[in-house]
Design a protein around this motif. Structure first.
Motif, PDB file in Angstrom:
ATOM      1  N   UNK A   1       0.844  -1.204   0.000  1.00 44.97           N
ATOM      2  CA  UNK A   1       0.000   0.000   0.000  1.00 44.97           C
ATOM      3  C   UNK A   1       0.876   1.248   0.000  1.00 44.97           C
ATOM      4  N   UNK A   2       1.973   1.177   0.725  1.00 46.43           N
ATOM      5  CA  UNK A   2       2.890   2.324   0.757  1.00 46.43           C
ATOM      6  C   UNK A   2       2.740   3.140   2.025  1.00 46.43           C
TER       7      UNK A   2
ATOM      8  N   UNK B   1       3.731  -4.350   3.088  1.00 50.84           N
ATOM      9  CA  UNK B   1       3.884  -3.512   4.280  1.00 50.84           C
ATOM     10  C   UNK B   1       4.085  -4.435   5.486  1.00 50.84           C
ATOM     11  N   UNK B   2       5.247  -4.307   6.143  1.00 48.62           N
ATOM     12  CA  UNK B   2       5.616  -5.207   7.247  1.00 48.62           C
ATOM     13  C   UNK B   2       5.772  -4.382   8.523  1.00 48.62           C
ATOM     14  N   UNK B   3       5.245  -4.935   9.656  1.00 47.25           N
ATOM     15  CA  UNK B   3       5.497  -4.283  10.948  1.00 47.25           C
ATOM     16  C   UNK B   3       6.222  -5.276  11.852  1.00 47.25           C
ATOM     17  N   UNK B   4       6.947  -4.739  12.812  1.00 47.37           N
ATOM     18  CA  UNK B   4       7.750  -5.569  13.710  1.00 47.37           C
ATOM     19  C   UNK B   4       7.175  -5.421  15.111  1.00 47.37           C
ATOM     20  N   UNK B   5       6.501  -6.434  15.600  1.00 51.37           N
ATOM     21  CA  UNK B   5       5.932  -6.360  16.960  1.00 51.37           C
ATOM     22  C   UNK B   5       6.283  -7.613  17.721  1.00 51.37           C
TER      23      UNK B   5
ATOM     24  N   UNK C   1      -3.472  -2.946   8.871  1.00 46.54           N
ATOM     25  CA  UNK C   1      -4.154  -1.686   8.502  1.00 46.54           C
ATOM     26  C   UNK C   1      -3.842  -1.314   7.061  1.00 46.54           C
ATOM     27  N   UNK C   2      -2.554  -1.408   6.698  1.00 46.79           N
ATOM     28  CA  UNK C   2      -2.142  -1.088   5.334  1.00 46.79           C
ATOM     29  C   UNK C   2      -2.760  -2.087   4.358  1.00 46.79           C
ATOM     30  N   UNK C   3      -2.840  -3.368   4.770  1.00 41.03           N
ATOM     31  CA  UNK C   3      -3.409  -4.399   3.898  1.00 41.03           C
ATOM     32  C   UNK C   3      -4.880  -4.116   3.632  1.00 41.03           C
ATOM     33  N   UNK C   4      -5.570  -3.668   4.659  1.00 40.01           N
ATOM     34  CA  UNK C   4      -7.000  -3.356   4.520  1.00 40.01           C
ATOM     35  C   UNK C   4      -7.204  -2.202   3.530  1.00 40.01           C
ATOM     36  N   UNK C   5      -6.364  -1.182   3.632  1.00 39.21           N
ATOM     37  CA  UNK C   5      -6.450  -0.046   2.701  1.00 39.21           C
ATOM     38  C   UNK C   5      -6.135  -0.490   1.274  1.00 39.21           C
TER      39      UNK C   5
END
Length: 1743
Positions: A126-127, A280-284, A293-297
């Motif tokens: 998504x960016x 879009x990758x997050x590190x948790x 969230x980005x995937x949903x958008x």
């Protein structure tokens, strides 16, 4: 250029409406980009930069160049891709400035692209959301509060965002990184710190996180609307897709494409680090997860928004699903496979959309007026957008334009200094004039507004062009039919006045001329005589000018006295400037604070020019309230402000890039397009080197577009766009900007030359088609590096780069873009190359490229003529001549002038016309060879006739210069090193140096009151030495025309009585000395030229008559009375030797020194000559002497040939040539009775003698080898009295009685002697079936054998009488001839031997059987005979007289006609075997054999019937009746090989094509009366010659040679003939045409039709063509003369034959003719047999 209905497209109503609006000046009705089809194809690429790097790089490298080529070739438009992420650092991708620029460019592409405009590349990412660049203060503080409420640390936000009170309303802006990160270096600097690189991404993530959390909180609490929140929460790609697809009409969406790439099961590979760039990758909690969230958008955007758009429109969307490698994830191999498919699909889609949406717009190609009007309208619209001032001047002009009831109406004049806004005011007036008049006079009125910005286009500075284009525009608007526009300027002005009177109350006219000072002085344009002062009531003329330029305003005040007609634009009021600045700032939501206003007011107190206000606005709008401003912040002049603007841009773009970009725009002739600027910067190594240092992601291919965008944005309003021929060009808005750019960036000569070279190479296409340009930097640039360490690094880098070369993707640059290869006349012109190339080639000194890339390029010449730019082409050739001084160009220009009428009317004939005229001179002017090769290569596309050998006499006119009213006043003329410069001395004491070409006096010296006796130039042309009647030598500095010294020549005690009063008898110059002697003096005075004083006197035995120095300047040879010569040493003055000739009665008139052979030649006044060996200088030895004393044998002139192999002695009554190797008279030419020679010279190669006679106004050219006078060139200025040869340039100077000097080029004169002529009109041409030889009969006693390729005569066969018949065997080795003395001759053509001769009967016709065994000799009076060629023995007699006879293919019958019968006579018995008799007293008119059907005869009877008769069956197969009286004027009748067509000509302008099967007659009209026609051997072409109609003004052309293709009746080639043709023949094997002319010369041509082009081009470009030989001179073979046998070998009597006893043929009875030959017989028999290749009777011809 385009035929009617070209491209199959009629102008659509929209185009017609645009055209009407443009012509009538209704600017509001014109679209913004002003070109009906759009200015170019501009495609915006929308993508996430991280996951599409590979796709975008592959498209850029492999697909975009192909699409660009497609658009240029098929539409004449540019294809441009806007991909702003390419070439930008990764940490700049989310920069607010970049995002702002992207949205602006996206909007621009959607508005202005002619074809596809948007491509979306969407993947699994998504960016990132964007960092806002500026936030209104209320909103920012609300977000800050929300962040505090969400317990976020806001210190970073407070640090990085700063309040700005200059914004309206106040706002917080993101501070620049360079300012905030102390270690951070801006992208324009060469080094960077890795820590700062890592620091910024962390900071940006932190800022994004705060904005995201706070805005979400505000949105959830209802404190922020969705549209507001979206600005902070959406990614760049979503904004772009929403803008491009969500807000457009369905019709518009046809021009957009989306490519979606889905990766199956991508979530599985989230742990692989490389996959982070594809999603879009997050590190948790220590884990890597896909950002939900980005995937949903993304799902909403990709799977909901885009499908919704597709459902309601024709948007193209392609989705591809790729599968990852189980271990490696989305591996390189998988990605490459996807990219390959994407590239193919992208290319196909773009082509589809372009073909569906872009129109082929030929209006501006074909209509020069429409293009001119569009250019001025385009500028007008651009300028009017910059108009800011609502000043009183506008109201005055408004009032002036409206109708008034007062009497006199005069033009209105607006004047003011530079930068006062005259052009902007007039642009605003032009924009509004149409609507002002319509508002005043009602909607039914139809005003006409004509605007011309003088100096802005190529043709808008020349008065004649301006008046003509305005007249044409008025004629279109007022529907006046003007048959042709006057050539004379005064007539054009009268037409202009008449057209003004066509205006009316309902169709008022407004004409606006901006910048009158830009008019050139041609036709006295600046004197304003052409300007109408008293105007019709419905006409208004508005002019603008500078007050002090060329006196134009002063002239206007003399013409128009009413002060109300003048408006002066002065500097504005300071208060008004502040108001304008305030409004400008408010428009961009900015203001200045009260503290800053002080400095603004201070600046305005120094300068209030409109341009200064605008420049101040540029500076002030970037001010921030917290930044310090002082008196140095603003400049106080326009000049300084412009410099400041350029320097501020250097920080954004890089100093090298900016200086080169602005330099290229400034130095271009008419501006550059964006794509051209990109291309040229990419070819500039110094720019690419700077970029490779700054952009760490090094890609040396191209310039990132972001730099072009920054440049355009930074100079908006100053760098404007203008439409020229479908291309949008960037150029400076006014001349002031151009001057400053020139001063800043174009001062260094070396840089200037380098830049012109880059541009010349670009427009030449040197680096196109994948050619790689070496990548190395400019040394100057390297030396400017700041510190020594980095300098060392740079040099190491430079070394590595030197090893590499890259394809810079420069486009190909043909002269025309060929839309359809099969239709060569349908094309788009490459106007940019036409306009720019010559300009840059002349300035970078690439003379060879100028010569061969442009002037000698056939495509350039043809295109220029095709588009009606003949005069422009001619002026370009003349310009190139000025730069290169190549005499080939001068000759080419004069050649083109002479064929102007023909080629302008029929451009296709250009190649044939040029070849005819250039082929004879190519040996003398070798550089024309290139153009001839070009004609061979490209000419056959337009004209199928290719001249192989031209015998055209060279039409040549010398340069002329009137020196005086009479030749009596001219004392001396000297040629110089410069071919066009001469020095002339007149008897009144003036010495003038002239440029002959321009007739310009360069320098003048006067020696008055002394009279000049003579003058000479030193060998290095440093000194000019003049002898005067005061007995002085004046030594001048020739370059500076100043007197260096004056030396008096004194006689000595040896002079004899009255020696003191003698004049200088003569003087000569050596390298460093001048030697002079007085009349009747024995002394020679030697003067040192350097110091100007006498050194010593040489004392001789007798009175001195001539002096000559050795070429090395060491020895002086003094000729005296009693044929004596004394030799002196010039250095020491020592007398070395004295020699005397035995013919001692005369005096030495000439001395020649042969330094190569170490010989001296003494020539006395009577032409006697003695030769001395001077090897031993103190003791010369006599080698040879000639006593040539005769009555009246006075020597007029003498010349030593350049190679010292011959001496030409011209006497009054004869010319002698001595061979210096053997010292014998080689050739001698005598003058005719009562004629005397004035002078004679040798050509450069010594093959020709050029001479002039007393009381004639012509120069004669003789060939040395034949003694033939080849040419006589008339001098129109009068009788020639003097010839002077210039050895420097092989020029000949002639002086006529009227004092006119003519300069002739000896090379061109001698080219005429290259043409062989038999001397009499050619009556017949005979060609062998094979081989390249031609035999001609000309009514003399000779047969001439010519070489087909070279056109030279190889041999002459002499006969006893006049030759009447000639036939050849198929190989051409044996020739049989007959003459009017009743003799027949058999010749061996190779050895030239007359093998045997037969006497006894007058022959009317000769024929040889197809197997070369037998000869048929037809007689009108006696019995005709068939005899064996090998032996001369009779086979049989034919007792019937036959006419128009021929032998059948099977060698069985002789068929001919006799009154009312067609007879077939057996070759073996002589008896009539078959016959056909006409009934009803009809007679046979003509008879022909059908070549492919040997037994079918076609004959025409006097009853106008064409009969087809079968010889074998003796029946008429078919009869065709011709119209009544058709045969009354029958000229020629031809049958096609298959017998289907008959071609009949009747001496008129029609070709009658008769279908012999159906009987239908088709008439084809020819351009003149047909003289001869010939059908080709294969029956596909008809070749004919027709005479010109009298109204054709074609510069001496007598007739035309035309080739017609019978399949479609189309003329595929035409070529003028400049001599009277006397015979036309076609070769049997290939379609070669040979024409005999009335002067005894021949011309050979070949036909190269596109139908069988491969074969024909091979012929046309074979080695037979002399222009392909690399030697500059064609080596002429020796011409052999062969004579006939005096005694006959055989005598024919009635029915017997008698052989002579010494004949090589055995004397036997006819009955036993087959007896075994004797030894004597053997000789002849073998000779003939070997030549004729004995074959059986069943011979079939080699087809």
């Amino acid at each position: 250029m385009w035929p009617a209905g070209a491209g199959g497209r009629l102008p659509c109503p929209r185009d017609a409406a645009l055209r009407r609006a443009a012509f009538s000046g209704n600017l509001s009705a014109l679209p913004s980009q002003l070109v009906p089809s759009g200015r170019s194809v501009r495609v915006f690429i929308s993508a996430n930069p991280e996951d599409t790097i590979a796709e975008r790089s592959a498209l850029r490298e492999h697909v975009y160049p192909k699409l660009r080529e497609f658009c240029r070739e098929n539409y004449g438009l540019e294809f441009q891709v806007i991909d702003l992420y390419w070439g930008v650092e990764a940490d700049e991708w989310d920069s607010p400035e970049l995002q702002k620029t992207r949205m602006k460019l996206l909007e621009d592409c959607l508005k202005s692209s002619a074809g596809p405009c948007f491509v979306g590349l969407l993947g699994e990412k998504y960016g990132n959301i964007r960092i806002p660049g500026e936030v209104e203060s209320a909103e920012f503080e609300m977000i800050l509060d929300a962040a505090v409420e969400a317990k976020l640390e806001t210190r970073i936000l407070e640090e990085w965002y700063c309040r700005d009170e200059n914004a309206v309303p106040p706002a917080y802006y993101l501070r620049p990184k360079s300012e905030m990160l102390k270690n951070y270096q801006n992208t324009m600097e060469s080094t960077s710190n890795s820590m700062s690189e890592n620091k910024w991404p962390d900071i940006s993530e932190e800022i994004k996180k705060i904005f995201k959390t706070a805005v979400k909180l505000l949105y959830e609490n209802g404190k922020m609307k969705h549209s507001q929140a979206k600005r902070y929460l959406s990614s760049a790609i979503e904004d772009e897709l929403d803008f491009a697809l969500g807000k457009q009409t369905p019709a518009f969406l046809k021009k957009c494409v989306c490519y979606i790439r889905k990766i199956a099961n991508i979530e599985r590979f989230v742990k692989i680090p490389e996959m982070g760039k594809y999603m879009d990758v997050i590190h948790t909690a220590g884990k890597f997860l896909r950002d939900p969230e980005a995937h949903e958008k993304l799902i909403k955007l990709r799977d909901e928004f885009i499908p919704t758009i597709v459902a309601s429109s024709n948007l193209r969307v392609y989705t591809s699903v790729t599968h990852c490698d189980m271990k490696l994830g989305y591996s390189q191999e998988v990605e490459n496979h996807y990219i390959e498919g994407l590239g193919k699909q992208f290319y196909e889609d773009m082509i589809d959309i372009i073909q569906a949406t872009v129109q082929q717009n030929f209006d501006t190609e074909t209509d020069l007026l429409y293009d001119e009007v569009l250019q001025h309208s385009s500028l007008c619209k651009t300028y009017s957008t910059f108009y800011e001032y609502r000043c009183e001047a506008l109201n005055i002009v408004h009032k002036y334009i409206l109708p008034s009831k007062t009497g006199h109406i005069n033009p209105l004049i607006i004047y003011g200094g530079p930068c006062t806004g005259k052009t902007l005011l007039l642009a605003e007036v032009a924009k509004k004039a149409y609507s002002w008049l319509q508002e005043e006079m009602g909607p039914d009125s139809d005003p006409v507004v004509v605007i011309r910005f003088l100096g802005s286009t190529e043709t808008s500075t020349d008065l004649k062009n301006i008046l003509q284009s305005i007249c044409e525009q008025l004629a279109v608007n007022y529907r006046c039919l003007v048959q042709s526009y006057p050539k004379k300027i005064h007539d054009l002005r009268d037409l202009f006045i008449n057209l003004l009177n066509e205006s009316s109350f309902h169709r008022p006219l407004v004409i606006i001329f901006d910048a009158l000072e830009q008019l050139t002085d041609s036709d006295d344009g600046r004197k304003l005589w052409w300007l109408p002062i008293h105007l019709p009531r419905s006409v208004r003329i508005i002019l603008s000018t500078l007050p002090n330029k060329h006196g134009i305003l002063q002239k206007l005040r003399c013409l128009i006295h009413e002060e109300n007609n003048y408006i002066e634009l002065t500097a504005r009021d300071k208060k008004m400037c502040s108001q304008v600045l305030k409004h400008q700032l408010l428009r961009v939501k900015r203001k200045v604070t009260s503290g800053q206003q002080i400095y603004v007011n201070e600046a305005f107190s120094k300068c209030t020019l409109p341009m200064f206000v605008n420049l101040t606005f540029r500076e002030v709008r970037n001010w921030r309230s917290h930044k310090d401003v002082d008196e140095s912040s603003l400049c106080v002049t326009v000049h300084e402000s412009i410099e400041q603007l350029f320097w501020s841009l250097e920080n954004k773009c890089g100093s090298r890039l900016l200086s080169r970009a602005l330099g290229y725009i400034t130095m271009s002739k008419s501006g550059l397009s964006e794509m051209e600027l990109e291309d040229i910067l990419a070819l500039d190594n110094s720019v690419m080197y700077e970029l490779s240092e700054n952009v760490r992601e090094s890609n040396p291919l191209r310039i990132p577009y972001i730099y072009i965008a920054r440049l355009k944005e930074g100079l908006q309003g100053y760098l404007i766009e203008r439409q020229v021929k479908n291309v949008t060009l960037l150029l400076w808005a006014n001349r002031h900007l151009q001057l400053i750019a020139q001063k800043l960036y174009l001062q260094n000569e070396e840089d200037l030359r380098e830049m012109h070279t880059v541009m010349a190479e670009y427009f030449l296409g040197v680096w196109s088609r994948g050619r790689r340009k070496p990548f190395h930097s400019n040394d100057q640039y390297l030396s400017g590096c700041p510190d020594h360490a980095s300098r060392g690094l740079n040099e190491a880098g430079k070394h590595s780069m030197d090893q590499t070369a890259f394809d810079r993707q420069a486009p190909d640059q043909p002269w025309v873009f060929q839309c359809n290869p099969l239709e060569p006349d349908i094309f788009f012109i490459n106007h940019r190359k036409m306009t720019e190339l010559i300009h840059h080639l002349t300035r970078c000194g690439k003379t060879d490229d100028l010569l061969y890339g442009v002037i000698m390029n056939f495509s350039w010449l043809y295109t220029m003529i095709r588009i009606g730019q003949f005069d422009k082409a001619l002026s370009d050739i003349e310009l190139a001549y000025i730069y290169s001084q190549e005499k080939e160009l001068k000759f080419l220009a004069s050649t083109l002038r002479s064929i102007k009428f023909k080629v302008v009317k029929y451009p296709g004939s250009l190649s044939a016309e040029l070849q005819q005229r250039l082929l004879p001179v190519v040996s003398s002017l070798p550089k024309l060879r290139h153009l001839l090769l070009e004609c061979d290569k490209d000419g056959p596309k337009y004209c199928s006739i290719v001249p192989l050998h031209s015998s055209m006499d060279v039409t040549y006119s010398p340069e002329r210069l009137p020196l005086s009213s009479s030749c009596m006043h001219v004392t001396e003329i000297l040629p110089t090193f410069n071919p066009s410069t001469i020095i002339a001395a007149l008897e009144n004491g003036s010495i003038s140096t002239w440029d002959v070409e321009t007739r310009q006096l360069l320098r003048q010296i006067t020696t008055a009151p002394s009279v000049i006796l003579g003058m000479k130039l030193a060998s290095d042309e440093k000194y000019l030495v003049v002898a005067t009647t005061k007995n002085t030598l004046l030594i001048y500095d020739n370059i500076n025309s100043c007197l260096l010294s004056e030396v008096e020549i004194k006689g000595s005690k040896h002079c004899g009585i009255g020696g003191g009063s003698s004049f200088i008898n003569g003087f000569t110059l050596s390298v460093n000395h001048a030697l002079a002697w007085l009349e009747a003096s024995k002394d020679v005075t030697v003067i040192d030229l350097l110091y100007g004083w006498p050194l010593y006197h040489f004392h001789c035995w007798y009175e001195v008559t001539c002096v000559q120095c050795s070429p090395d300047g060491v020895y002086a040879f003094c000729g005296q009375y009693l044929n004596t010569t004394t030799i002196f040493h010039l250095g020491s003055g020592e007398k070395l030797a004295t020699v005397t000739s035995e013919f001692s009665s005369g005096f030495v008139k000439f001395l020649l020194i042969l330094d190569t052979a170490q010989e001296m030649v003494m020539v006395d006044n009577e032409g006697s000559l003695s030769v001395w060996n001077t090897e031993e200088i103190a003791n010369p030895q006599l080698i040879d002497d000639f006593d040539c004393r005769r009555e009246d044998s006075e020597v007029v002139s003498i010349e030593l040939s350049e190679d010292q192999s011959a001496i030409l002695i011209c006497k009054a009554l004869s010319i002698e040539l001595l061979d210096t190797h053997v010292w014998k008279v080689a050739e001698k030419f005598r003058a005719k009775h009562n004629e005397r020679f004035i002078s004679a010279v040798l050509s450069k190669n010594g093959n020709c003698i050029i001479a002039s006679m007393e009381n004639t106004s012509a120069i004669f050219v003789w060939r040395r080898d034949t003694g033939q006078c080849m040419a006589s060139l008339q001098e129109i200025s009068g009788t020639i009295v003097r010839l002077i040869k210039s050895n420097h340039h092989n020029m000949l100077l002639s002086l006529s009685t009227s004092g006119v000097l003519s300069i002739w080029d000896i090379d061109i004169i001698t080219a005429m002697s290259n043409i062989d002529k038999s001397g009499k009109p050619i009556q017949r041409l005979v060609l062998p079936a094979r081989g390249e030889l031609i035999y001609t009969l000309d009514g003399s006693d000779s047969v001439h054998k010519w070489n087909f390729s070279t056109g030279f005569i190889e041999a002459v066969f002499k006969h006893e009488g006049i030759v009447e018949n000639c036939v050849l065997t198929s190989s051409g080795e044996i020739m049989v001839t007959s003459d009017n003395k009743c003799s027949q001759y058999v010749w061996h053509t190779v050895s030239g031997e007359n093998i045997f001769r037969i006497n006894g009967q007058k022959i009317s016709e000769l024929m040889i059987t197809h197997n070369d065994q037998f000869v048929v000799s037809l007689c009108e009076q006696n019995a005709s005979r068939v005899w064996r060629l090998a032996t001369g023995h009779r086979v049989c007699n034919i007792l019937v007289a036959l006419q128009n006879a021929f032998i059948t293919t099977a060698n069985t019958f002789v068929v001919g006609m006799a009154k009312n019968k067609v007879l077939a006579v057996s070759l073996w018995t002589g008896s009539i075997t078959k016959k056909f008799c006409c009934d009803d007293g009809a007679s046979i008119v003509d008879i022909k054999l059908v070549p492919d059907c040997p037994d079918i005869i076609v004959f025409v009877t006097s009853t106008e019937t064409v009969n087809i008769w079968s010889l074998t069956e003796e029946v008429i197969c078919r009869r065709v009746q011709l119209p009544a009286n058709f045969l009354k004027t029958l000229e020629d009748f031809e049958i096609s090989p298959n017998g289907k067509l008959g071609i009949i000509t009747r001496g008129d302008e029609n070709i009658n094509v008769l279908d012999l099967y159906s009987g239908k007659l088709r008439v084809v009209h020819a351009p003149g009366v047909i003289w001869r026609q010939r059908l080709s051997r294969d029956g596909r072409y008809l070749v004919y010659i027709c005479f010109r109609s009298e109204d054709d003004d074609d510069n001496g052309a007598v007739s035309s040679l035309i080739v017609m293709r019978l399949a479609d009746g189309k003329n595929i080639g035409a070529c003028s003939l400049y001599k009277t043709p006397t015979f036309l023949a076609l070769s049997q094997r290939h379609l070669n045409i040979i024409i005999g002319f009335d002067d005894g010369s021949i011309g050979t041509y070949t036909v190269v039709d596109r139908v069988d082009a491969a074969l024909k081009i091979k012929i046309a470009t074979s080695n037979s063509r002399q222009i392909f030989n690399n030697t500059t001179q064609v080596i002429r073979p020796k011409c052999h003369n062969y004579s006939f046998k005096v005694t006959a070998d055989c005598i024919w009597r009635e029915s017997t034959e008698v052989f002579a006893r010494d004949s090589p043929i055995t004397v036997t009875e006819p009955e036993v003719s087959e007896a075994t030959p004797t030894k004597k017989h053997n000789y002849c028999y073998e000779k003939v047999c070997s030549a004729i290749d004995c074959r059986g009777h069943g011979f079939a011809p080699d087809n």
